[in-house]
Design a protein around this motif. Structure first.
Motif, PDB file in Angstrom:
ATOM      1  N   LEU A   5       0.813  -1.208   0.000  1.00  0.00           N
ATOM      2  CA  LEU A   5       0.000   0.000   0.000  1.00  0.00           C
ATOM      3  C   LEU A   5       0.853   1.267   0.000  1.00  0.00           C
ATOM      4  N   ASP A   6       0.299   2.331  -0.542  1.00  0.00           N
ATOM      5  CA  ASP A   6       0.930   3.641  -0.410  1.00  0.00           C
ATOM      6  C   ASP A   6       0.890   4.065   1.049  1.00  0.00           C
ATOM      7  N   ARG A   7       1.806   4.922   1.432  1.00  0.00           N
ATOM      8  CA  ARG A   7       1.970   5.275   2.840  1.00  0.00           C
ATOM      9  C   ARG A   7       0.667   5.790   3.462  1.00  0.00           C
ATOM     10  N   GLN A   8      -0.088   6.598   2.718  1.00  0.00           N
ATOM     11  CA  GLN A   8      -1.298   7.191   3.294  1.00  0.00           C
ATOM     12  C   GLN A   8      -2.409   6.164   3.516  1.00  0.00           C
ATOM     13  N   ASP A   9      -2.264   4.977   2.906  1.00  0.00           N
ATOM     14  CA  ASP A   9      -3.296   3.946   3.043  1.00  0.00           C
ATOM     15  C   ASP A   9      -2.931   2.879   4.069  1.00  0.00           C
ATOM     16  N   ARG A  10      -1.838   3.074   4.780  1.00  0.00           N
ATOM     17  CA  ARG A  10      -1.338   2.030   5.670  1.00  0.00           C
ATOM     18  C   ARG A  10      -2.032   2.065   7.029  1.00  0.00           C
ATOM     19  N   LEU A  11      -3.201   1.458   7.060  1.00  0.00           N
ATOM     20  CA  LEU A  11      -3.941   1.301   8.311  1.00  0.00           C
ATOM     21  C   LEU A  11      -4.763   0.027   8.234  1.00  0.00           C
ATOM     22  N   VAL A  12      -5.062  -0.510   9.399  1.00  0.00           N
ATOM     23  CA  VAL A  12      -5.907  -1.701   9.472  1.00  0.00           C
ATOM     24  C   VAL A  12      -7.352  -1.223   9.607  1.00  0.00           C
ATOM     25  N   PRO A  13      -8.185  -1.435   8.604  1.00  0.00           N
ATOM     26  CA  PRO A  13      -9.568  -0.940   8.670  1.00  0.00           C
ATOM     27  C   PRO A  13     -10.348  -1.563   9.826  1.00  0.00           C
ATOM     28  N   ASP A  14     -11.262  -0.793  10.383  1.00  0.00           N
ATOM     29  CA  ASP A  14     -12.119  -1.326  11.444  1.00  0.00           C
ATOM     30  C   ASP A  14     -12.907  -2.543  10.968  1.00  0.00           C
ATOM     31  N   GLU A  15     -13.198  -2.566   9.671  1.00  0.00           N
ATOM     32  CA  GLU A  15     -13.976  -3.675   9.117  1.00  0.00           C
ATOM     33  C   GLU A  15     -13.297  -5.022   9.357  1.00  0.00           C
ATOM     34  N   ILE A  16     -11.960  -5.023   9.378  1.00  0.00           N
ATOM     35  CA  ILE A  16     -11.235  -6.275   9.615  1.00  0.00           C
ATOM     36  C   ILE A  16     -11.642  -6.877  10.956  1.00  0.00           C
ATOM     37  N   PHE A  17     -11.707  -6.039  11.983  1.00  0.00           N
ATOM     38  CA  PHE A  17     -12.058  -6.528  13.322  1.00  0.00           C
ATOM     39  C   PHE A  17     -13.553  -6.791  13.460  1.00  0.00           C
ATOM     40  N   GLU A  18     -14.352  -6.175  12.591  1.00  0.00           N
ATOM     41  CA  GLU A  18     -15.779  -6.495  12.569  1.00  0.00           C
ATOM     42  C   GLU A  18     -16.000  -7.877  11.952  1.00  0.00           C
ATOM     43  N   LEU A  19     -15.210  -8.202  10.927  1.00  0.00           N
ATOM     44  CA  LEU A  19     -15.326  -9.514  10.293  1.00  0.00           C
ATOM     45  C   LEU A  19     -14.740 -10.614  11.169  1.00  0.00           C
TER      46      LEU A  19
END
Length: 232
Positions: free
Chosen positions: A105-119
């Motif tokens: 991912l590009d630097r600005q997109d480097r996060l773990v989305p909340d959706e991951i923990f919802e799934l």
């Protein structure tokens, strides 16, 4: 999303795949089926760039993929691969395992989305635990989540139910169905658990000795015909 035409693959002097052609469409689960040793995992490795094909053509989202395109380049192009055996990093925490997906991912997109923990709520609860301390089912959830962090357009799942307890198999099935219905990725599922695959699949491709012997939509395919093709 994916088109494979006349793909061949060798391991040393042994030919594993023979002129395999298939497609995988956005918003559909394409199930790749057959008995052990017919070349299913080898095909996923060729598509993901982890093993170079010997011949044939692959295109992703309309772009031709050359034979020497690296696995990293394909991951950046949108191919997410969850290998058989999961391959989590045992000494890294759950969060650190998830963050390995940032490499695509590009630097600005480097996060773990909340959706991951919802799934996968268990990953939220265990984000500071080491990957090697998780059960097999939890590791499988982590491996799928890690692939999703990289925002794939094409998700390759190799035997996600292998050695997994029934309640987690059900949860993984619900996640695959959700991702399919979200309509922004194509999914290829390699699966030996027939009922699981048949329930989720929209398209089916059966291999025997490295060759395609059946390719059809679920809507025009009898269950018994498919079962006979994958149990020969």
């Amino acid at each position: 999303m994916l088109t494979v035409e006349n793909l061949t693959l060798h391991y040393g002097h042994s030919q594993i795949l023979y002129d395999v052609s298939m497609t995988a469409d956005v918003g559909k689960v394409t199930c790749l089926m057959g008995s052990n040793g017919v070349g299913k995992t080898s095909l996923l490795k060729a598509v993901s760039g982890t093993h170079n094909r010997s011949g044939g053509d692959i295109s992703l989202d309309g772009n031709t993929i050359s034979r020497n395109t690296s696995a990293h380049a394909l991951a950046k192009a949108g191919v997410g691969y969850v290998p058989q055996g999961r391959d989590v990093f045992p000494l890294m925490t759950v969060r650190e395992n998830l963050e390995t997906g940032f490499a695509c991912l590009d630097r600005q997109d480097r996060l773990v989305p909340d959706e991951i923990f919802e799934l996968f709520p268990v990953l939220q609860d265990m984000k500071n635990r080491r990957g090697g301390d998780l059960s097999g089912g939890q590791q499988q959830q982590l491996a799928i989540a890690r692939a999703l962090v990289a925002k794939p357009k094409l998700l390759l799942l190799d035997e996600p139910t292998e050695g997994i307890q029934p309640n987690i198999i059900k949860q993984i099935g619900e996640v695959i169905r959700y991702l399919r219905d979200r309509g922004d990725m194509a999914i290829i599922l390699v699966e030996q658990f027939f009922d699981f695959a048949y329930d989720l699949g929209d398209e089916f491709v059966a291999l025997k000795r490295g060759e395609v012997i059946l390719r059809d939509a679920k809507s025009s395919l009898e269950r018994e015909t498919l079962m006979q093709s994958v149990t020969i």
